[in-house]
Design an enzyme around this catalytic site. Structure first.
Site, PDB file in Angstrom:
ATOM      1  N   ASN A 113       0.810  -1.229   0.000  1.00 21.15           N
ATOM      2  CA  ASN A 113       0.000   0.000   0.000  1.00 21.15           C
ATOM      3  C   ASN A 113       0.844   1.279   0.000  1.00 21.15           C
ATOM      4  OD1 ASN A 113       0.703  -0.647   2.700  1.00 21.15           O
ATOM      5  ND2 ASN A 113      -0.999   0.560   3.507  1.00 21.15           N
ATOM      6  N   SER A 118      -0.861  -7.240   7.460  1.00 25.28           N
ATOM      7  CA  SER A 118      -2.063  -7.666   8.186  1.00 25.28           C
ATOM      8  C   SER A 118      -1.706  -8.186   9.570  1.00 25.28           C
ATOM      9  CB  SER A 118      -2.791  -8.757   7.401  1.00 25.28           C
ATOM     10  OG  SER A 118      -2.076  -9.978   7.458  1.00 25.28           O
ATOM     11  N   GLU A 140       3.896  -3.315  12.309  1.00 27.17           N
ATOM     12  CA  GLU A 140       2.880  -2.278  12.095  1.00 27.17           C
ATOM     13  C   GLU A 140       1.755  -2.958  11.330  1.00 27.17           C
ATOM     14  OE1 GLU A 140       0.365  -0.142  10.756  1.00 27.17           O
ATOM     15  OE2 GLU A 140       1.769   0.484   9.198  1.00 27.17           O
ATOM     16  N   CYS A 194      -3.681   1.806   6.708  1.00 23.56           N
ATOM     17  CA  CYS A 194      -4.015   1.338   8.059  1.00 23.56           C
ATOM     18  C   CYS A 194      -4.524   2.470   8.949  1.00 23.56           C
ATOM     19  CB  CYS A 194      -2.799   0.697   8.700  1.00 23.56           C
ATOM     20  SG  CYS A 194      -2.224  -0.786   7.867  1.00 23.56           S
ATOM     21  N   GLU A 208       8.001   2.986  15.136  1.00 19.72           N
ATOM     22  CA  GLU A 208       8.905   3.391  14.071  1.00 19.72           C
ATOM     23  C   GLU A 208       8.984   4.912  14.048  1.00 19.72           C
ATOM     24  OE1 GLU A 208       8.776   0.256  10.603  1.00 19.72           O
ATOM     25  OE2 GLU A 208       6.740   0.967  10.964  1.00 19.72           O
TER      26      GLU A 208
END
Length: 457
Positions: free
Chosen positions: A135, A212, A233, A267, A436
């Site tokens: 993504n 995911s 993440e 997300c 992060e």
């Protein structure tokens, strides 16, 4: 381990045309890459901090010189709008610069103790595996790679099967900048082959994964066999909480792109819009034209605001959540080739509807009324995820109370901003493990060594 096709075909999501074929990395090739990366890492970690910082800044400068090329490549392989892709390439450049600035500030401490001197050192882990998603292929790859390299590690980057092209180009630019061969290497291929081989390899000290929650759990479990460190993440189902005292016009105007950016494949997308009941009707009245005005089309067109979904599989997944009778608002999308889905708003869903709680990962939002602050917080937290969210209010006290009460790692007040390279990013609950970005990013790729030196006679 399953067999893998020799090459992957890379499709343009807007046209379904094949734009490239990329060889798939085998498990044997991953093993060889780890050995080469470990040798390169030993030399890299012994280089002076100023030398490492200089090379990373040169890498950033070369990325900057190729921003348009990288952006156009991202448009073709990922279907991102040109404006988004330019931002993403710029984010890689900025993050490399930011990480370079941290190299010489990666210092230990002197701790007062009796009978001697105690110091700590921050030492690199070794070889780091970064498994990047489709993504946001460029920036998220850099989120892991830049601080890991700056901290003295080698990086093996496994891009998503559908979006390896920008990663491969970045590796070429790293060599052009003078980074040692094999220090930053890209391993395109299937997650179940190349990705799994990275996770299982005892010579890989840490895995950074974005994707995911299901796969993240599997990585955590597999990595535990070697006590492998992980940063994960994962998914999100982020709330956008609008109180009646907010600037309703602005909140409604900005709500569409808070969930339509990257066609909702984010997300952090604010897909649960919670609106105080006294402002609910007015908000929907303003939201509908704002959603319908979003320009969906050719991602290479400067005017386009939303492009296609990444694949036919993702398109069918999104369709499965939407029934026409519950779509209060529908935007437009192109006909013909490409993986297109129109901007959509759902209302009046039953309490057990999966669209309320599951991550759709598409251009679909749900609007839900609430009565008071307590109910808003309860609804916001009524999900297994806790990645991001927004709240809109003119009441500073309420903004602070609700921000403290919502279980999410990244919140914005009167804004939808989630990501800055200079601030930490990560989630609560099943949205991930670790953080992060931000000033502490480099330390996540180090071991702390404590040394005590006796001064007793």
């Amino acid at each position: 381990m399953p067999d893998e096709p020799h090459v992957h075909q890379i499709l343009n999501p807007a046209t379904e045309e094949v734009v490239a074929t990329v060889p798939a990395t085998s498990a044997t090739e991953v093993d060889a890459a780890v050995v080469r990366a470990a040798a390169a890492q030993r030399r890299w970690s012994q280089a002076g901090p100023a030398d490492r910082a200089r090379l990373l800044r040169r890498f950033a400068a070369i990325v900057d010189a190729h921003l348009e090329e990288l952006a156009r490549l991202e448009v073709r392989e990922a279907g991102h709008t040109l404006g988004n892709a330019r931002w993403e390439a710029g984010n890689v450049r900025d993050l490399l610069d930011y990480a370079a600035g941290g190299v010489e500030r990666l210092t230990g401490r002197q701790i007062p103790v009796a009978g001697g001197l105690d110091i700590t050192l921050l030492e690199p882990l070794g070889v780091v595996g970064v498994i990047a998603p489709w993504n946001f292929p460029m920036p998220i790859a850099a989120w892991g790679a830049a601080p890991a390299l700056a901290a003295g590690n080698a990086v093996l980057l496994k891009p998503a099967e559908t979006t390896p092209l920008t990663a491969l180009r970045l590796a070429e630019l790293a060599l052009e900048a003078g980074l040692p061969e094999h220090l930053f290497h890209v391993l395109p291929g299937a997650g179940g082959v190349a990705g799994q081989a990275l996770v299982d390899h005892p010579g890989v000290a840490k895995i950074v994964f974005t994707g995911s929650t299901r796969v993240g759990k599997e990585i955590m479990a597999r990595g535990a066999r070697h006590m492998k460190r992980v940063t994960l993440e994962l998914g999100g189902k982020s709330p956008n909480i609008v109180f009646a005292d907010a600037d309703i016009e602005r909140a409604a105007a900005e709500a569409p792109m808070a969930y339509l950016d990257n066609a909702g494949q984010d997300c952090c997308a604010r897909t649960r819009i919670l609106v105080q009941r006294t402002a609910y009707d007015r908000f929907l009245e303003l939201l509908a034209p704002a959603v319908r005005s979003v320009v969906v089309g050719d991602p290479s067109d400067e005017k386009t605001q939303m492009g296609p979904l990444i694949s036919r599989t993702q398109l069918e997944r999104v369709r499965g959540y939407v029934s026409d009778d519950r779509a209060a608002v529908r935007g437009s999308a192109p006909d013909g080739p490409g993986f297109w889905f129109p901007p959509t708003v759902l209302t009046d869903l039953p309490a057990d509807d999966p669209a309320l709680t599951e991550e759709i990962f598409g251009p679909v939002a749900v609007v839900i009324p609430f009565d008071d602050e307590e109910q808003a917080v309860r609804l916001a937290n009524d999900t297994e995820y806790g990645l991001s969210g927004s709240l809109w209010t003119r009441d500073l006290g309420r903004a602070l109370r609700v921000s403290r009460a919502v279980a999410a790692g990244n919140l914005s007040v009167n804004s939808h901003s989630s990501v800055r390279y200079s601030t930490p990013f990560g989630g609560y609950k099943q949205s991930g493990v670790g953080r992060e970005l931000g000033p502490d990013a480099l330390t996540a790729f180090t071991e702390t060594k404590n040394i005590f030196i006796s001064t007793e006679a």
